[in-house]
Enzyme design. Structure first.
Site, PDB file in Angstrom:
ATOM      1  N   TYR A 118     -12.471  72.542  86.263  1.00 31.69           N
ATOM      2  CA  TYR A 118     -13.051  73.181  85.078  1.00 31.69           C
ATOM      3  C   TYR A 118     -14.433  73.738  85.402  1.00 31.69           C
ATOM      4  O   TYR A 118     -14.752  74.889  85.078  1.00 31.69           O
ATOM      5  CB  TYR A 118     -13.130  72.157  83.950  1.00 31.69           C
ATOM      6  CG  TYR A 118     -13.792  72.649  82.682  1.00 31.69           C
ATOM      7  CD1 TYR A 118     -13.077  73.388  81.743  1.00 31.69           C
ATOM      8  CD2 TYR A 118     -15.129  72.359  82.410  1.00 31.69           C
ATOM      9  CE1 TYR A 118     -13.679  73.831  80.569  1.00 31.69           C
ATOM     10  CE2 TYR A 118     -15.731  72.798  81.240  1.00 31.69           C
ATOM     11  CZ  TYR A 118     -15.002  73.532  80.326  1.00 31.69           C
ATOM     12  OH  TYR A 118     -15.606  73.972  79.173  1.00 31.69           O
ATOM     13  N   LYS A 121     -15.557  77.759  85.234  1.00 32.32           N
ATOM     14  CA  LYS A 121     -16.589  78.226  84.312  1.00 32.32           C
ATOM     15  C   LYS A 121     -17.808  78.766  85.065  1.00 32.32           C
ATOM     16  O   LYS A 121     -18.437  79.734  84.625  1.00 32.32           O
ATOM     17  CB  LYS A 121     -16.996  77.099  83.359  1.00 32.32           C
ATOM     18  CG  LYS A 121     -15.909  76.740  82.350  1.00 32.32           C
ATOM     19  CD  LYS A 121     -15.530  77.925  81.477  1.00 32.32           C
ATOM     20  CE  LYS A 121     -14.599  77.547  80.341  1.00 32.32           C
ATOM     21  NZ  LYS A 121     -14.233  78.714  79.505  1.00 32.32           N
TER      22      LYS A 121
END
Length: 235
Positions: A142, A146
């Site tokens: 993640y 991002k």
């Protein structure tokens, strides 16, 4: 006559659906790009989840072009994404691959749509994440995805990025959004620190109208405390 035209990438998710409804309520033509249709949108572009990155981009671009019929967009707003935890012990490649598809594929396709169909001075809004400004050992895939969106935002704000003149590209960096799913999984959390979806939708609407805009390339943290949200520019 519509106030303008916007595309919401991820318009079936909680935040995306809120954005679709907000812009519809303000008399915009709204297109939704997602894995399933949003009945409130004027046009739905359904992405084949099994197609590769290049094929998804080609399909979305083709459908956007036919939907717009030569018109330009006031905003392309990408709120597609997802979350997966996990460190390097197990399933790192699997989790990273999923996060890349959900956040990076959608963001780059949105950028290409923006480069080809945004008005002069239009808005391209992407979705980063506040935790990805630092290491994320408990959710490595993640964090990587991002952080890539943050880098993309900086690159697109530079000269010769391909975006139209005076376009604003910005990433919002939420901490926790107040969604039904988050409430389900974190029922004992302090909801006063969660950012309401309508606040985000209203923010995108202001920026679309060229109001209270940050500098292009900004990573905008959404910090909510005691149910009040302030914008903090990440360095």
């Amino acid at each position: 006559m519509a106030s303008g035209k916007v595309l919401i990438y991820g318009g079936r998710g909680a935040l995306g659906a809120s954005c679709v409804q907000y812009f519809k309520n303000n008399n915009y033509w709204v297109g939704c790009i997602d894995l399933a249709e949003n009945e409130s949108a004027d046009v739905n572009i359904v992405v084949d989840r099994d197609a590769d990155w290049v094929s998804q981009e080609q399909s979305v671009l083709s459908q956007v072009e036919s939907s717009l019929k030569g018109d330009k967009l006031d905003a392309v707003i990408c709120v597609a994404g997802g979350w997966a935890g996990g460190n390097a012990t197990k399933d790192l490649a699997k989790n990273s691959d999923l996060m890349w598809k959900q956040s990076v594929w959608s963001s780059t396709i949105s950028a290409t749509v923006g480069a080809n169909h945004l008005k002069t001075g239009g808005l391209l809004a992407l979705t980063g994440a506040n935790p990805a400004l630092a290491g994320t050992p408990g959710m490595i895939g993640y964090g990587m995805a991002k952080a890539a969106v943050h880098q993309l935002t900086k690159s697109l704000s530079g000269k010769d990025s391909g975006l139209p003149e005076q376009a604003l590209v910005v990433s919002i960096l939420p901490v926790t959004l107040d969604t039904p799913m988050n409430r389900k999984w974190m029922p004992n959390a302090d909801f006063g620190t969660w950012t309401p979806l309508e606040f985000v939708a209203e923010l995108f609407h202001k920026w679309t109208k060229n109001e209270e805009r940050p500098a292009s390339g900004s990573l905008v943290k959404l910090i909510t405390k005691d149910s009040k949200t302030e914008l903090v520019m990440a360095e």
